[in-house]
Motif scaffolding. Sequence first.
Motif, mmCIF file in Angstrom:
data_model
loop_
_atom_site.group_PDB
_atom_site.id
_atom_site.type_symbol
_atom_site.label_atom_id
_atom_site.label_comp_id
_atom_site.label_asym_id
_atom_site.label_seq_id
_atom_site.Cartn_x
_atom_site.Cartn_y
_atom_site.Cartn_z
ATOM 1 N N LYS A 33 8.124 -0.957 9.502
ATOM 2 C CA LYS A 33 7.931 0.016 10.598
ATOM 3 C C LYS A 33 7.798 -0.646 11.966
ATOM 4 O O LYS A 33 6.960 -0.237 12.788
ATOM 5 C CB LYS A 33 6.700 0.902 10.316
ATOM 6 N N SER A 47 8.293 9.985 0.614
ATOM 7 C CA SER A 47 7.502 11.177 0.759
ATOM 8 C C SER A 47 6.479 11.038 1.860
ATOM 9 O O SER A 47 6.045 9.945 2.223
ATOM 10 C CB SER A 47 6.797 11.425 -0.575
ATOM 11 N N ARG A 94 0.833 -1.196 0.000
ATOM 12 C CA ARG A 94 0.000 0.000 0.000
ATOM 13 C C ARG A 94 0.868 1.246 0.000
ATOM 14 O O ARG A 94 2.011 1.231 0.432
ATOM 15 C CB ARG A 94 -0.892 0.025 1.253
ATOM 16 N N SER A 95 0.252 2.309 -0.464
ATOM 17 C CA SER A 95 0.935 3.583 -0.435
ATOM 18 C C SER A 95 1.326 3.903 0.994
ATOM 19 O O SER A 95 0.559 3.623 1.924
ATOM 20 C CB SER A 95 -0.024 4.643 -0.975
ATOM 21 N N ASN A 96 2.521 4.444 1.181
ATOM 22 C CA ASN A 96 2.987 4.878 2.492
ATOM 23 C C ASN A 96 3.499 3.752 3.397
ATOM 24 O O ASN A 96 3.866 3.983 4.544
ATOM 25 C CB ASN A 96 1.854 5.629 3.235
ATOM 26 N N VAL A 97 3.537 2.510 2.874
ATOM 27 C CA VAL A 97 3.980 1.386 3.712
ATOM 28 C C VAL A 97 5.494 1.411 3.922
ATOM 29 O O VAL A 97 6.013 0.801 4.863
ATOM 30 C CB VAL A 97 3.518 0.038 3.107
ATOM 31 N N SER A 149 9.661 2.851 -0.913
ATOM 32 C CA SER A 149 10.801 3.642 -1.382
ATOM 33 C C SER A 149 11.869 3.757 -0.294
ATOM 34 O O SER A 149 13.072 3.666 -0.583
ATOM 35 C CB SER A 149 10.331 5.027 -1.837
ATOM 36 N N ASP A 182 9.592 -0.367 14.376
ATOM 37 C CA ASP A 182 9.939 0.578 15.448
ATOM 38 C C ASP A 182 8.688 1.171 16.093
ATOM 39 O O ASP A 182 8.745 1.751 17.176
ATOM 40 C CB ASP A 182 10.842 1.691 14.893
HETATM 41 N N1 LIG Z 1 8.601 4.968 11.724
HETATM 42 C C1 LIG Z 1 8.962 4.559 10.512
HETATM 43 N N2 LIG Z 1 8.595 5.291 9.432
HETATM 44 C C2 LIG Z 1 8.957 4.845 8.216
HETATM 45 C C3 LIG Z 1 9.700 3.639 8.035
HETATM 46 N N3 LIG Z 1 9.882 3.439 6.710
HETATM 47 C C4 LIG Z 1 9.266 4.473 6.091
HETATM 48 N N4 LIG Z 1 8.710 5.330 6.976
HETATM 49 C C5 LIG Z 1 7.967 6.592 6.690
HETATM 50 O O1 LIG Z 1 6.760 6.275 6.000
HETATM 51 C C6 LIG Z 1 6.451 7.281 5.041
HETATM 52 C C7 LIG Z 1 6.234 6.653 3.672
HETATM 53 O O2 LIG Z 1 7.431 6.064 3.211
HETATM 54 P P1 LIG Z 1 7.697 5.768 1.658
HETATM 55 O O3 LIG Z 1 8.964 4.996 1.609
HETATM 56 O O4 LIG Z 1 7.610 7.027 0.862
HETATM 57 O O5 LIG Z 1 6.433 4.853 1.327
HETATM 58 P P2 LIG Z 1 5.989 4.220 -0.087
HETATM 59 O O6 LIG Z 1 5.469 2.870 0.219
HETATM 60 O O7 LIG Z 1 7.117 4.307 -1.071
HETATM 61 O O8 LIG Z 1 4.789 5.180 -0.509
HETATM 62 P P3 LIG Z 1 4.228 5.455 -1.990
HETATM 63 O O9 LIG Z 1 5.369 5.890 -2.842
HETATM 64 O O10 LIG Z 1 3.193 6.502 -1.742
HETATM 65 O O11 LIG Z 1 3.590 4.185 -2.469
HETATM 66 C C8 LIG Z 1 7.618 8.265 5.075
HETATM 67 O O12 LIG Z 1 7.229 9.366 5.888
HETATM 68 C C9 LIG Z 1 8.745 7.480 5.720
HETATM 69 O O13 LIG Z 1 9.672 8.293 6.392
HETATM 70 C C10 LIG Z 1 10.108 2.901 9.219
HETATM 71 O O14 LIG Z 1 10.773 1.860 9.211
HETATM 72 N N5 LIG Z 1 9.700 3.432 10.412
#
Ligand SMILES: Nc1nc2c(ncn2[C@@H]2O[C@H](COP(=O)(O)OP(=O)(O)OP(=O)(O)O)[C@@H](O)[C@H]2O)c(=O)[nH]1
Length: 205
Positions: free
Chosen positions: A157, A58, A36-39, A42, A159
């Motif tokens: 995540k 992002s 999912r988005s934001n998981v 990236s 943590d």
């Molecule tokens: N606490 C925590 N936050 C994380 C972790 N990994 C990513 N994030 C946060 O989660 C948010 C989304 O991370 P992205 O890597 O952009 O997520 P994505 O899955 O690529 O999202 P899309 O490109 O929208 O599909 C960012 O604000 C990251 O800093 C983690 O291990 N721990």
Amino acid sequence: MEEKKIEVISAKFLTSAVGVKDSMPEGVAEVSFLGRSNVGKSSLINALANHKNLAKKSSTPGKTRLINFFEITYNTEDRKKVHFVDLPGFGYAKVSKSEQNIWQRNLTSFLENRLSIRLFLLLVDSRHRDLKNDIEVEQYLNSIKRGDQTILKVFTKIDKLNQKEIGKLKRENPNAIMLSTLKKKGISELNQVIFTHLLGQNAIC
Ligand SMILES: Nc1nc2c(ncn2[C@@H]2O[C@H](COP(=O)(O)OP(=O)(O)OP(=O)(O)O)[C@@H](O)[C@H]2O)c(=O)[nH]1
Ligand SMILES: [Mg+2]
């Protein structure tokens, strides 16, 4: 010869594609990052590649709208290479339905027709483990998976979980990979797993 652990020595962005037609030529073994988005897809690519801004992360969900290819080079003597493929997040609610449908079609066509994919990494937020969307994607991947492909679930995540919650997650999913890009937990282990799956070799060089 001294044995050393597999590490990524360089990583670079190759290209962005809308779908299967404008993707990189086939040939190099690939790992697809799904979820999912934001998981944290990236962020995980950046952590595995040890590169801060290789894949754009992002706070705005849906940032990754294209299929992005990265070339990853390992520290083997012959500098073995694989591709990491960052895919647009599923379930991004803020774009119009019609735009979502176009993504979905491009994405499913890519996943079903791309022969180079060896490993599907399905990222699931460790705090939200039974979301309908994730279950559907896992079922879908199982339905399209060929014999030379593997699906691996990765909990992100961690943590955000306390010790008790981590214990429960481990009990329920004894073989699952759990990681935190924030705390750099589980990253090196996942790198070894990816190398072994994609190149069919022990992750010692
Ligand atoms: N606490 C925590 N936050 C994380 C972790 N990994 C990513 N994030 C946060 O989660 C948010 C989304 O991370 P992205 O890597 O952009 O997520 P994505 O899955 O690529 O999202 P899309 O490109 O929208 O599909 C960012 O604000 C990251 O800093 C983690 O291990 N721990
Ligand atoms: Mg992304």
